[in-house]
Design a protein around this motif. Structure first.
Motif, PDB file in Angstrom:
ATOM      1  N   VAL A 129      42.717  67.611  29.586  1.00  0.00           N
ATOM      2  CA  VAL A 129      43.501  68.776  29.228  1.00  0.00           C
ATOM      3  C   VAL A 129      44.961  68.359  29.177  1.00  0.00           C
ATOM      4  N   SER A 130      45.637  68.705  28.103  1.00  0.00           N
ATOM      5  CA  SER A 130      47.043  68.364  27.950  1.00  0.00           C
ATOM      6  C   SER A 130      47.835  69.633  27.678  1.00  0.00           C
ATOM      7  N   ALA A 131      49.154  69.507  27.745  1.00  0.00           N
ATOM      8  CA  ALA A 131      50.005  70.683  27.569  1.00  0.00           C
ATOM      9  C   ALA A 131      51.366  70.273  27.044  1.00  0.00           C
ATOM     10  N   CYS A 132      52.051  71.239  26.482  1.00  0.00           N
ATOM     11  CA  CYS A 132      53.449  71.076  26.080  1.00  0.00           C
ATOM     12  C   CYS A 132      54.280  71.977  26.989  1.00  0.00           C
ATOM     13  N   LEU A 133      55.276  71.410  27.650  1.00  0.00           N
ATOM     14  CA  LEU A 133      56.117  72.155  28.583  1.00  0.00           C
ATOM     15  C   LEU A 133      57.438  72.517  27.911  1.00  0.00           C
ATOM     16  N   TYR A 134      57.936  73.708  28.245  1.00  0.00           N
ATOM     17  CA  TYR A 134      59.215  74.203  27.735  1.00  0.00           C
ATOM     18  C   TYR A 134      60.058  74.637  28.929  1.00  0.00           C
ATOM     19  N   ILE A 135      61.233  74.054  29.088  1.00  0.00           N
ATOM     20  CA  ILE A 135      62.078  74.389  30.232  1.00  0.00           C
ATOM     21  C   ILE A 135      63.436  74.884  29.730  1.00  0.00           C
ATOM     22  N   PRO A 136      63.903  76.047  30.234  1.00  0.00           N
ATOM     23  CA  PRO A 136      65.171  76.613  29.756  1.00  0.00           C
ATOM     24  C   PRO A 136      66.364  75.752  30.169  1.00  0.00           C
TER      25      PRO A 136
ATOM     26  N   LYS B 287      58.397  68.785  26.597  1.00  0.00           N
ATOM     27  CA  LYS B 287      57.746  67.556  27.050  1.00  0.00           C
ATOM     28  C   LYS B 287      56.243  67.738  26.926  1.00  0.00           C
ATOM     29  N   ARG B 288      55.553  66.688  26.530  1.00  0.00           N
ATOM     30  CA  ARG B 288      54.097  66.710  26.476  1.00  0.00           C
ATOM     31  C   ARG B 288      53.537  65.966  27.680  1.00  0.00           C
ATOM     32  N   VAL B 289      52.570  66.568  28.350  1.00  0.00           N
ATOM     33  CA  VAL B 289      52.004  65.968  29.560  1.00  0.00           C
ATOM     34  C   VAL B 289      50.484  66.090  29.536  1.00  0.00           C
ATOM     35  N   VAL B 290      49.833  65.231  30.284  1.00  0.00           N
ATOM     36  CA  VAL B 290      48.392  65.304  30.501  1.00  0.00           C
ATOM     37  C   VAL B 290      48.170  66.014  31.825  1.00  0.00           C
TER      38      VAL B 290
ATOM     39  N   ALA C 279      51.065  68.014  37.668  1.00  0.00           N
ATOM     40  CA  ALA C 279      51.052  67.241  36.437  1.00  0.00           C
ATOM     41  C   ALA C 279      52.410  66.667  36.068  1.00  0.00           C
ATOM     42  N   ASP C 280      53.488  67.312  36.475  1.00  0.00           N
ATOM     43  CA  ASP C 280      54.808  66.869  36.047  1.00  0.00           C
ATOM     44  C   ASP C 280      55.863  67.420  36.997  1.00  0.00           C
ATOM     45  N   PRO C 281      56.951  66.673  37.251  1.00  0.00           N
ATOM     46  CA  PRO C 281      58.018  67.164  38.138  1.00  0.00           C
ATOM     47  C   PRO C 281      58.627  68.488  37.703  1.00  0.00           C
ATOM     48  N   TRP C 282      58.657  68.750  36.404  1.00  0.00           N
ATOM     49  CA  TRP C 282      59.187  70.039  35.953  1.00  0.00           C
ATOM     50  C   TRP C 282      58.420  71.182  36.606  1.00  0.00           C
ATOM     51  N   LEU C 283      57.109  71.076  36.625  1.00  0.00           N
ATOM     52  CA  LEU C 283      56.287  72.135  37.186  1.00  0.00           C
ATOM     53  C   LEU C 283      56.395  72.173  38.706  1.00  0.00           C
ATOM     54  N   ALA C 284      56.353  71.008  39.331  1.00  0.00           N
ATOM     55  CA  ALA C 284      56.421  70.952  40.792  1.00  0.00           C
ATOM     56  C   ALA C 284      57.768  71.429  41.319  1.00  0.00           C
TER      57      ALA C 284
ATOM     58  N   ASN D  71      63.967  83.156  30.142  1.00  0.00           N
ATOM     59  CA  ASN D  71      64.211  82.252  31.262  1.00  0.00           C
ATOM     60  C   ASN D  71      62.907  81.938  31.997  1.00  0.00           C
ATOM     61  N   LEU D  72      61.965  81.360  31.257  1.00  0.00           N
ATOM     62  CA  LEU D  72      60.649  81.026  31.776  1.00  0.00           C
ATOM     63  C   LEU D  72      60.389  79.533  31.626  1.00  0.00           C
ATOM     64  N   LEU D  73      59.557  79.010  32.499  1.00  0.00           N
ATOM     65  CA  LEU D  73      59.009  77.674  32.311  1.00  0.00           C
ATOM     66  C   LEU D  73      57.642  77.870  31.665  1.00  0.00           C
ATOM     67  N   VAL D  74      57.520  77.468  30.417  1.00  0.00           N
ATOM     68  CA  VAL D  74      56.309  77.731  29.646  1.00  0.00           C
ATOM     69  C   VAL D  74      55.410  76.500  29.637  1.00  0.00           C
ATOM     70  N   VAL D  75      54.124  76.733  29.912  1.00  0.00           N
ATOM     71  CA  VAL D  75      53.104  75.689  29.816  1.00  0.00           C
ATOM     72  C   VAL D  75      52.142  76.099  28.712  1.00  0.00           C
ATOM     73  N   SER D  76      52.243  75.435  27.575  1.00  0.00           N
ATOM     74  CA  SER D  76      51.336  75.717  26.467  1.00  0.00           C
ATOM     75  C   SER D  76      50.167  74.750  26.577  1.00  0.00           C
ATOM     76  N   SER D  77      49.018  75.278  27.013  1.00  0.00           N
ATOM     77  CA  SER D  77      47.898  74.412  27.366  1.00  0.00           C
ATOM     78  C   SER D  77      46.831  74.375  26.287  1.00  0.00           C
ATOM     79  N   THR D  78      46.227  73.218  26.140  1.00  0.00           N
ATOM     80  CA  THR D  78      45.070  73.082  25.275  1.00  0.00           C
ATOM     81  C   THR D  78      43.889  72.729  26.155  1.00  0.00           C
ATOM     82  N   THR D  79      42.683  72.866  25.637  1.00  0.00           N
ATOM     83  CA  THR D  79      41.487  72.568  26.419  1.00  0.00           C
ATOM     84  C   THR D  79      40.751  71.393  25.814  1.00  0.00           C
TER      85      THR D  79
END
Length: 283
Positions: free
Chosen positions: A55-62, A45-48, A139-144, A105-113
Motif C-alpha cells: 500500500v502506498s500513498a501521496c502525502l500533502y503537508i501545508p 511526498k510519495r511513501v510506501v 510510514a514517514d516522519p511527516w505523519l509521525a 490546514n490538514l495533513l492529507v494522506v491520499s492512499s491507494t490499495t
C-alpha cells in the motif's frame, strides 16, 4: 488479442482477458507534482505505507508545518474510480488535495490499495492486509511528527475508542441485486453494474454483500461506527444516487436510543449532511 480473448469488456474503464491480464482504458495517468507547489506552498511526498501488501500513498503537508513541530488534523483520502481506475497519484485528485491541504490546514494522506495482477483493483472485501492507523503513522516522519493521531477510532470503531471527527462519501459505490426506490430497473444497466462488481472483486463477493450493499450491514455495526459527522454527496445523473441516499437514511436511523446507549458516556449526537443536485439538508 486473438490469442487471448476478451472475457469482460467494461469500456471505457477496462477490458479483462482470458489469461487474467487487464487492459486499463482510463485513469492510468500519474501526476508529477513538484516537491513544493508554487501556488499554495504545499509540499508533497510519495511513501510506501506497507511494503508487504503493498500500500502506498501521496502525502500533502501545508506550508506552516514544513519547518515547525506542530500537529494538524489528518485527512485520510481514498480515491474514486469504482476500484478499477485511478490511483493515489492521479492528476484527477492532485490539484484538489493540494488546495485542500492549504486552505483547511490538514495533513492529507491520499492512499491507494493493493492491486492483485489478475483484477483491476482491490475492493474493500476484507480488512486483512490493510494497514492500520499505526502503520500510517510509522510510514514517514511527516505523519509521525505532524499528524494528530489521538483520535484513532477509525481502526475499528469498537466501544471504548474515541470517534474520529468525520467522514465524507463522494459518489459512494453502492449497489444491490434488487432495485430500490428511485433506482434504475433497466435490465441492461443493472447487468453491466453487476458484471463490473464481479470483475473488480474477482468474483469473491456478490451483490447481496455488505461491501457493495450497505443495507446488508448489521444494525449493531452501524450504531458502533466511530464517527462524529458524516456527509454523503451524490450526483444527479449517477446510477447509484438512490443507494447513496438510502445509506444516509440508514445512518440517521442509527442515531436512535441504541446508539445513545453505546456512546452514553461521551456521545453528544451525530451530525449528518446530505447533498444531491443542489439539495442540501442538515440533520
Amino acid at each position: 488479442m486473438e490469442s487471448d480473448p476478451i472475457v469482460h469488456d467494461f469500456s471505457p474503464l477496462f477490458r479483462q482477458y482470458k489469461s487474467g491480464s487487464v487492459e486499463r482504458l482510463a485513469g492510468t495517468a500519474i501526476a508529477a507534482p513538484a516537491p513544493v507547489d508554487p501556488v499554495t506552498g504545499v509540499a508533497t511526498k510519495r511513501v510506501v505505507i506497507d511494503p508487504i501488501t503493498p500500500v502506498s500513498a501521496c502525502l500533502y503537508i501545508p506550508p506552516n508545518l514544513q519547518a515547525s513541530s506542530g500537529t494538524v488534523p489528518l485527512l485520510l483520502y481514498f480515491h474514486g474510480g469504482a476500484f478499477c481506475i485511478q490511483s493515489a497519484f492521479s492528476p484527477t485528485y492532485h490539484p484538489h488535495l493540494t488546495a485542500l491541504a492549504a486552505r483547511a490546514n490538514l495533513l492529507v494522506v491520499s492512499s491507494t490499495t493493493a492491486s492483485p495482477p489478475s483484477i483491476p483493483s482491490q475492493p474493500p472485501t476484507t480488512t486483512a492486509g490493510q494497514p492500520s492507523i499505526g502503520a500510517f503513522s510509522r510510514a514517514d516522519p511527516w505523519l509521525a511528527d505532524h499528524g494528530d493521531l489521538r483520535r484513532d477510532g477509525i481502526k475499528g470503531g469498537a466501544e471504548g475508542t474515541d470517534p474520529f471527527e468525520g467522514m465524507v462519501l463522494v459518489h459512494p459505490y453502492f449497489w444491490g441485486s434488487e432495485a430500490i426506490v428511485g433506482e434504475t430497473e433497466d435490465v441492461g444497466k443493472r447487468a453491466w453494474m453487476a458484471g463490473l462488481w464481479r470483475a473488480v472483486c474477482g468474483g469473491a463477493k456478490g451483490l447481496d454483500e455488505k461491501w457493495i450493499d450497505p443495507a446488508k450491514e448489521e444494525e449493531i455495526a452501524v450504531m458502533r461506527m466511530a464517527c462524529r459527522r458524516v456527509m454523503v454527496c451524490v450526483a444527479e445523473r449517477d446510477l447509484m444516487r438512490a443507494r447513496g441516499r438510502a445509506y444516509w437514511e440508514m445512518l440517521k436511523r442509527s442515531t436512535g436510543e441504541g446508539r445513545r446507549r453505546l456512546w452514553r458516556r461521551r456521545w453528544r449526537g451525530m451530525s449528518f449532511t446530505w447533498i444531491a443536485g443542489g439539495d442540501r439538508r442538515q440533520c
